[in-house]
Design a protein around this motif. Structure first.
Motif, mmCIF file in Angstrom:
data_model
loop_
_atom_site.group_PDB
_atom_site.id
_atom_site.type_symbol
_atom_site.label_atom_id
_atom_site.label_comp_id
_atom_site.label_asym_id
_atom_site.label_seq_id
_atom_site.Cartn_x
_atom_site.Cartn_y
_atom_site.Cartn_z
ATOM 1 N N VAL A 77 -0.819 -10.917 3.957
ATOM 2 C CA VAL A 77 0.143 -9.829 3.853
ATOM 3 C C VAL A 77 -0.294 -8.855 2.770
ATOM 4 N N VAL A 78 -0.220 -7.575 3.098
ATOM 5 C CA VAL A 78 -0.460 -6.521 2.119
ATOM 6 C C VAL A 78 0.593 -5.442 2.366
ATOM 7 N N CYS A 79 1.232 -5.023 1.295
ATOM 8 C CA CYS A 79 2.325 -4.031 1.393
ATOM 9 C C CYS A 79 3.408 -4.496 2.375
ATOM 10 N N GLY A 80 3.667 -5.789 2.400
ATOM 11 C CA GLY A 80 4.711 -6.339 3.256
ATOM 12 C C GLY A 80 4.352 -6.406 4.728
ATOM 13 N N VAL A 81 3.095 -6.151 5.060
ATOM 14 C CA VAL A 81 2.652 -6.154 6.455
ATOM 15 C C VAL A 81 1.558 -7.197 6.629
ATOM 16 N N ARG A 82 1.687 -8.024 7.651
ATOM 17 C CA ARG A 82 0.665 -9.023 7.965
ATOM 18 C C ARG A 82 -0.503 -8.293 8.630
ATOM 19 N N VAL A 83 -1.678 -8.284 7.981
ATOM 20 C CA VAL A 83 -2.800 -7.472 8.445
ATOM 21 C C VAL A 83 -3.259 -7.826 9.851
ATOM 22 N N GLU A 84 -3.227 -9.083 10.192
ATOM 23 C CA GLU A 84 -3.706 -9.479 11.524
ATOM 24 C C GLU A 84 -2.763 -9.029 12.640
ATOM 25 N N ASP A 85 -1.549 -8.605 12.287
ATOM 26 C CA ASP A 85 -0.585 -8.141 13.282
ATOM 27 C C ASP A 85 -0.576 -6.621 13.468
ATOM 28 N N VAL A 86 -1.354 -5.902 12.661
ATOM 29 C CA VAL A 86 -1.399 -4.443 12.784
ATOM 30 C C VAL A 86 -2.165 -4.098 14.056
ATOM 31 N N GLU A 87 -1.511 -3.393 14.971
ATOM 32 C CA GLU A 87 -2.123 -3.104 16.265
ATOM 33 C C GLU A 87 -2.998 -1.858 16.260
ATOM 34 N N GLU A 88 -2.606 -0.830 15.512
ATOM 35 C CA GLU A 88 -3.360 0.421 15.509
ATOM 36 C C GLU A 88 -4.688 0.176 14.781
ATOM 37 N N MET A 91 -5.401 1.825 11.193
ATOM 38 C CA MET A 91 -4.498 1.271 10.181
ATOM 39 C C MET A 91 -4.895 -0.168 9.851
ATOM 40 N N ARG A 92 -5.334 -0.923 10.851
ATOM 41 C CA ARG A 92 -5.768 -2.300 10.599
ATOM 42 C C ARG A 92 -6.982 -2.299 9.661
ATOM 43 N N GLU A 93 -7.923 -1.380 9.864
ATOM 44 C CA GLU A 93 -9.099 -1.295 8.981
ATOM 45 C C GLU A 93 -8.672 -0.971 7.551
ATOM 46 N N ILE A 94 -7.738 -0.042 7.413
ATOM 47 C CA ILE A 94 -7.227 0.319 6.091
ATOM 48 C C ILE A 94 -6.577 -0.889 5.433
ATOM 49 N N ARG A 95 -5.790 -1.628 6.197
ATOM 50 C CA ARG A 95 -5.121 -2.827 5.657
ATOM 51 C C ARG A 95 -6.123 -3.908 5.289
ATOM 52 N N TYR A 96 -7.204 -4.056 6.084
ATOM 53 C CA TYR A 96 -8.253 -5.012 5.723
ATOM 54 C C TYR A 96 -8.812 -4.665 4.344
ATOM 55 N N LEU A 97 -9.121 -3.394 4.139
ATOM 56 C CA LEU A 97 -9.667 -2.969 2.854
ATOM 57 C C LEU A 97 -8.659 -3.210 1.739
ATOM 58 N N ASP A 98 -7.410 -2.849 1.962
ATOM 59 C CA ASP A 98 -6.374 -3.083 0.950
ATOM 60 C C ASP A 98 -6.276 -4.564 0.595
ATOM 61 N N LYS A 99 -6.307 -5.411 1.601
ATOM 62 C CA LYS A 99 -6.196 -6.859 1.381
ATOM 63 C C LYS A 99 -7.367 -7.378 0.557
ATOM 64 N N MET A 100 -8.568 -6.898 0.863
ATOM 65 C CA MET A 100 -9.746 -7.355 0.128
ATOM 66 C C MET A 100 -9.700 -6.890 -1.334
#
Length: 116
Positions: A77-88, A91-100
């Motif tokens: 989870v990053v910013c309250g969103v589970r990264v593996e569930d991001v469909e777009e 946005m998923r790539e951005i969340r991957y980077l944020d998580k790392m």
């Protein structure tokens, strides 16, 4: 549907925040760069060019030389969103980077962050 504001935000405007977040926790700019290069396939020179051109996030990921196939192993989870569930996809790539970057700031070992 309108695009999220982050897509048109310059990657160069957010990059210093990634570095600051890492450095506040005793990590380095070099480690932040290693994460970005691992995720996107950009070289150090290409990353420097991206930052100089003030490329937006959407273009940054669209033009990434080689998105790392192991990025699918990034979970959580990053910013309250589970990264593996991001469909777009962007946005998923951005969340991957944020998580790392979050993992780096939390003291996780680089080999674990880079899913080695």
């Amino acid at each position: 549907m309108t695009k999220h504001r982050i897509y048109t935000t310059s990657f160069a405007s957010v990059y210093p925040h990634y570095v600051t977040k890492a450095e506040k926790k005793g990590r380095t700019k070099s480690e932040v760069d290693d994460i970005i290069l691992w995720l996107t396939g950009y070289s150090h020179e290409e990353l420097k060019s991206v930052l100089e051109k003030k490329m937006d996030f959407e273009t940054f990921f669209a033009e990434a030389p080689r998105l790392n196939p192991s990025r699918a192993l990034i979970k959580g989870v990053v910013c309250g969103v589970r990264v593996e569930d991001v469909e777009e996809p962007t946005m998923r790539e951005i969340r991957y980077l944020d998580k790392m970057i979050d993992e780096l700031a939390k003291g996780k070992a680089m080999d674990k962050i880079l899913r080695k």
